[in-house]
Design a protein around this motif. Sequence first.
Motif, short mmCIF file in Angstrom:
data_model
loop_
_atom_site.label_atom_id
_atom_site.label_comp_id
_atom_site.label_asym_id
_atom_site.label_seq_id
_atom_site.Cartn_x
_atom_site.Cartn_y
_atom_site.Cartn_z
N PRO A 114 0.81 -1.23 0.00
CA PRO A 114 0.00 0.00 0.00
C PRO A 114 0.84 1.27 0.00
O PRO A 114 0.43 2.31 -0.53
N GLY A 115 2.03 1.20 0.59
CA GLY A 115 2.87 2.39 0.67
C GLY A 115 3.45 2.83 -0.66
O GLY A 115 3.83 3.99 -0.82
N SER A 116 3.54 1.90 -1.61
CA SER A 116 4.15 2.24 -2.90
C SER A 116 3.12 2.47 -4.00
O SER A 116 3.48 2.63 -5.17
N SER B 103 0.62 4.18 -6.51
CA SER B 103 0.56 5.48 -7.17
C SER B 103 -0.46 5.44 -8.30
O SER B 103 -1.12 4.42 -8.53
N PHE B 104 -0.56 6.55 -9.02
CA PHE B 104 -1.49 6.63 -10.15
C PHE B 104 -1.15 5.60 -11.22
O PHE B 104 -2.03 5.09 -11.92
N PHE B 105 0.14 5.24 -11.34
CA PHE B 105 0.58 4.35 -12.40
C PHE B 105 0.63 2.88 -11.98
O PHE B 105 0.97 2.03 -12.79
N SER B 106 0.32 2.58 -10.72
CA SER B 106 0.50 1.22 -10.20
C SER B 106 -0.22 0.18 -11.04
O SER B 106 0.35 -0.86 -11.38
N GLU B 107 -1.48 0.43 -11.37
CA GLU B 107 -2.24 -0.58 -12.11
C GLU B 107 -1.74 -0.73 -13.53
O GLU B 107 -1.73 -1.83 -14.09
#
Length: 453
Positions: free
Chosen positions: A275-277, A279-283
Amino acid sequence: MGEDAESPKINHTFLRDYVTEADVISTVEFNQTGDLLATGDKGGRVVIFQRETESKGDFEEVGDTGDSGEYNVYSTFQSHEPDFDYLKSLEIEEKINKIRWLPQQNAAHFLLSTNDKTIKLWKVSERDKRPEGYNLKDEEGRLKDISTITSLQVPVLKPTDLMVEVRPRRVFANGHTYHVNSISVNSDGETYLSADDLRINMWHLGITDRSFNIVDIKPANMEDLTEVITASEFHPHHCHLFVYSSSKGTLRLCDMRASALCDKHAKLYEEPEDPGSRSFFSEIISSVSDVKFSHSGRYMLTRDYLTAKVWDLHMDKGPVETYQVHEYLRSKLCSLYENDCIFDKFECVWNSSDSVIMTGAYNSFFRMFDRETGRGVTLEAWRESSKPRAVLRTRRVYTGGKRRRGDVGVDSLDFTKKILHMAWHPAENIIAIAATNNLYIFQDRVNPDAHTQ
């Protein structure tokens, strides 16, 4: 009068680097023996290369061991043409998305090729003889006047120049509403699967007018759609098992013995997200672009935007190995999103012994990772390395610390030169790398003197 100083000069560098969209290679595939290599491009063409076997004397001259030889053009044919879906008013590109070879049963070779909608089965065969001495036809093939025939003769086969014939044997159409991203031949040699964004179909190679839908993830309301299928492949040994990957970074292993419709998977493989990492680009960067079973069938290799991962079929809690392909791009995700590079779909492959994996990157770089040591190496596919006997040079992307000579800075990377498609010979250390409109074939040549030192 002297040479006109105003006469235009030809920019040979521009001509060499100029690439038409139709010439860009979109898929690469060795056959089961590695003697044939097929490439497909965005212009709908398929080019088949054949390995020329070298003589024993050639090996003694260059100090090599083992079977070797160059790959030369064997046959070229137009597989798909541009089409138009009048019902949806959509153009259907001729681009070849995937090529898969069928196991060889006789002297002829068979391969499947697909664009976004239509899959075709092609027969590749050789002919070095032609029949002569027909009773009812003359030498030019015209029918004779029966009244002039006074005796009968037995037609004979006469030697002629070798001809390679490529003929379409089956056309599998109207099976997909969405764009086909994968085809995979089953180990039973009789069936294959094809996958699009929302469905996976299984076909019999002898039946073209119907297929069996084995996965359907399309929701009743398309507004509820949360993921799409990105790749799919049959298990290399068990004809009832197949895997498909999704845009959420998950893998689903399906067993057709349990159910004919495999909407419910047998195993779900996913890596818990930190959860800490997030971001908008994670997915976007977690979307799996390719999945490949190992030759042994025990492991699966996947590629997402930044990493390559190895999964054990017996362990669904997470990958057993994770390799950072180009972690230095994490700080560049915003600009990569703006120029759409973040959506590039990189492929990944195993070597013949499953001990090394390979995948592509930018700036004409590709990466290899040794599974035993965990070490990775960055290599470059460029024109100088394509010269005969040239040695591939290793490259390094400078991210900080002491800079070495020849290092490439992150800001200097050319994101238009991307290695998306590649293949590894099924038995030897020979790799095929597609770099835009260029095909590079590299071979690991062993020097016998090196073992005696």
